[in-house]
Design a protein around this motif. Structure first.
Motif, PDB file in Angstrom:
ATOM      1  N   GLN A 200       0.841  -1.203   0.000  1.00 45.62           N
ATOM      2  CA  GLN A 200       0.000   0.000   0.000  1.00 45.62           C
ATOM      3  C   GLN A 200       0.877   1.254   0.000  1.00 45.62           C
ATOM      4  OE1 GLN A 200      -3.612   1.032  -0.146  1.00 45.62           O
ATOM      5  NE2 GLN A 200      -2.131   2.587  -0.725  1.00 45.62           N
ATOM      6  N   ILE A 201       1.946   1.248   0.767  1.00 43.71           N
ATOM      7  CA  ILE A 201       2.839   2.408   0.815  1.00 43.71           C
ATOM      8  C   ILE A 201       3.429   2.697  -0.567  1.00 43.71           C
ATOM      9  CG2 ILE A 201       5.095   3.179   1.685  1.00 43.71           C
ATOM     10  CD1 ILE A 201       4.310   1.923   4.384  1.00 43.71           C
ATOM     11  N   VAL A 202       3.791   1.647  -1.308  1.00 44.74           N
ATOM     12  CA  VAL A 202       4.448   1.837  -2.609  1.00 44.74           C
ATOM     13  C   VAL A 202       3.495   1.640  -3.792  1.00 44.74           C
ATOM     14  CG1 VAL A 202       6.728   1.267  -1.696  1.00 44.74           C
ATOM     15  CG2 VAL A 202       5.310  -0.564  -2.676  1.00 44.74           C
ATOM     16  N   TRP A 203       2.206   1.711  -3.549  1.00 44.48           N
ATOM     17  CA  TRP A 203       1.240   1.566  -4.639  1.00 44.48           C
ATOM     18  C   TRP A 203       1.365   2.769  -5.569  1.00 44.48           C
ATOM     19  CZ3 TRP A 203      -1.155  -2.864  -5.509  1.00 44.48           C
ATOM     20  CH2 TRP A 203      -2.100  -2.897  -6.536  1.00 44.48           C
ATOM     21  N   ARG A 204       1.738   2.509  -6.810  1.00 42.15           N
ATOM     22  CA  ARG A 204       2.039   3.579  -7.766  1.00 42.15           C
ATOM     23  C   ARG A 204       0.898   4.582  -7.916  1.00 42.15           C
ATOM     24  NH1 ARG A 204       5.684   4.187 -11.653  1.00 42.15           N
ATOM     25  NH2 ARG A 204       6.294   2.006 -11.686  1.00 42.15           N
ATOM     26  N   GLN A 205      -0.332   4.128  -7.975  1.00 43.42           N
ATOM     27  CA  GLN A 205      -1.460   5.037  -8.217  1.00 43.42           C
ATOM     28  C   GLN A 205      -1.837   5.866  -6.990  1.00 43.42           C
ATOM     29  OE1 GLN A 205      -1.483   1.800  -9.336  1.00 43.42           O
ATOM     30  NE2 GLN A 205      -1.205   2.303 -11.490  1.00 43.42           N
TER      31      GLN A 205
ATOM     32  N   GLY B 271      -4.802   1.126  -2.727  1.00 41.64           N
ATOM     33  CA  GLY B 271      -3.970   0.144  -3.406  1.00 41.64           C
ATOM     34  C   GLY B 271      -4.450  -1.263  -3.119  1.00 41.64           C
ATOM     35  N   ASN B 272      -3.546  -2.223  -3.327  1.00 40.61           N
ATOM     36  CA  ASN B 272      -3.807  -3.636  -3.056  1.00 40.61           C
ATOM     37  C   ASN B 272      -5.019  -4.167  -3.811  1.00 40.61           C
ATOM     38  OD1 ASN B 272      -1.541  -3.886  -1.464  1.00 40.61           O
ATOM     39  ND2 ASN B 272      -2.635  -3.373   0.410  1.00 40.61           N
ATOM     40  N   VAL B 273      -5.072  -3.822  -5.091  1.00 40.69           N
ATOM     41  CA  VAL B 273      -6.122  -4.334  -5.954  1.00 40.69           C
ATOM     42  C   VAL B 273      -5.692  -5.721  -6.417  1.00 40.69           C
ATOM     43  CG1 VAL B 273      -7.401  -3.981  -8.105  1.00 40.69           C
ATOM     44  CG2 VAL B 273      -6.726  -2.012  -6.698  1.00 40.69           C
ATOM     45  N   ILE B 274      -6.547  -6.698  -6.244  1.00 45.40           N
ATOM     46  CA  ILE B 274      -6.245  -8.083  -6.588  1.00 45.40           C
ATOM     47  C   ILE B 274      -5.852  -8.173  -8.058  1.00 45.40           C
ATOM     48  CG2 ILE B 274      -7.171 -10.425  -6.801  1.00 45.40           C
ATOM     49  CD1 ILE B 274      -8.888  -9.805  -4.337  1.00 45.40           C
ATOM     50  N   GLY B 275      -4.734  -8.866  -8.312  1.00 47.05           N
ATOM     51  CA  GLY B 275      -4.275  -9.087  -9.673  1.00 47.05           C
ATOM     52  C   GLY B 275      -3.383  -7.990 -10.224  1.00 47.05           C
ATOM     53  N   GLU B 276      -3.242  -6.868  -9.517  1.00 40.55           N
ATOM     54  CA  GLU B 276      -2.391  -5.782  -9.981  1.00 40.55           C
ATOM     55  C   GLU B 276      -1.136  -5.698  -9.131  1.00 40.55           C
ATOM     56  OE1 GLU B 276      -4.252  -1.978 -10.428  1.00 40.55           O
ATOM     57  OE2 GLU B 276      -6.078  -2.844 -11.252  1.00 40.55           O
ATOM     58  N   LYS B 277      -0.022  -5.340  -9.776  1.00 37.21           N
ATOM     59  CA  LYS B 277       1.238  -5.135  -9.048  1.00 37.21           C
ATOM     60  C   LYS B 277       1.270  -3.691  -8.542  1.00 37.21           C
ATOM     61  CE  LYS B 277       4.109  -8.662 -11.182  1.00 37.21           C
ATOM     62  NZ  LYS B 277       5.375  -8.943 -11.874  1.00 37.21           N
ATOM     63  N   PRO B 278       1.941  -3.496  -7.409  1.00 37.91           N
ATOM     64  CA  PRO B 278       1.951  -2.151  -6.822  1.00 37.91           C
ATOM     65  C   PRO B 278       2.746  -1.129  -7.619  1.00 37.91           C
ATOM     66  CG  PRO B 278       3.325  -3.646  -5.544  1.00 37.91           C
ATOM     67  CD  PRO B 278       2.630  -4.470  -6.567  1.00 37.91           C
ATOM     68  N   PHE B 279       3.768  -1.580  -8.344  1.00 36.38           N
ATOM     69  CA  PHE B 279       4.619  -0.641  -9.096  1.00 36.38           C
ATOM     70  C   PHE B 279       5.171  -1.316 -10.331  1.00 36.38           C
ATOM     71  CE2 PHE B 279       6.960  -2.554  -5.568  1.00 36.38           C
ATOM     72  CZ  PHE B 279       8.044  -3.136  -6.191  1.00 36.38           C
TER      73      PHE B 279
END
Length: 186
Positions: free
Chosen positions: A147-152, A178-186
């Motif tokens: 969550q801290i490093v979630w790009r969006q 952040g932390n959307v299932i199936g997506e990478k944070p960055f």
């Protein structure tokens, strides 16, 4: 003296909900309680602008390691975090607000936990995150870190309260979440 900290991250719906614990050991401060160095540190940490920096600097340091844009402080998110933290003040329970914001929660035994302690605990989960598989190590949590490093995510607001029990509750909210299932944070 051993101190144990517990924290939690997640949201309902299409997001992951996890609860976890992480042991911490307190370090005694060797500075005498009335020393000028300690007193000036106490005065410095009492200013609202510096409290914001105590949350933003460690968040943005971790993001900068990945070339991500810095988070900006949101008064709206800080007010939301403060409202939720005060609702948890009676029990200090790691219960999420179930808002549409990303949310990291921290609980620490005793009253001496600071904002930087919570962010440091969340960023230590980096070692449990595997970018290739976009997953956490078995039986480990890494979603506070992601969550801290979630790009969006662009904004953050946080709050800290001393609970009725004398323990500490800290929450940070992120927008967009952040932390959307199936997506990478960055």
């Amino acid at each position: 003296m051993e101190v144990r900290a517990l924290f939690s991250c997640g949201a309902l719906g299409t997001f992951l909900l996890f609860f976890c614990s992480f042991p911490f050991h307190s370090l005694s401060d060797s500075i005498h309680e009335n020393s000028p160095k300690l007193l000036s540190r106490r005065l410095l940490t009492a200013t609202p602008g510096n409290i914001v920096k105590q949350y933003l600097v460690p968040h943005n340091l971790e993001r900068s390691k990945l070339g991500l844009p810095p988070l900006k402080w949101s008064k709206k998110l800080a007010n939301f975090a403060s409202s939720w933290a005060h609702r948890r003040q009676q029990d200090c329970a790691l219960i999420h607000s179930n808002s549409d914001y990303g949310e990291n929660l921290f609980w620490g035994s005793g009253k001496d936990w600071k904002s930087g302690d919570a962010v440091a605990a969340w960023t230590e989960e980096k070692s449990y995150y595997n970018y290739e598989t976009n997953s956490c190590s078995h039986n480990k949590d890494c979603l506070h870190y992601t969550q801290i490093v979630w790009r969006q995510s662009r904004k953050v607001g946080c709050a800290r309260v001393a609970c009725r029990s004398g323990d500490t509750f800290i929450t940070c909210n992120y927008d967009p979440h952040g932390n959307v299932i199936g997506e990478k944070p960055f």
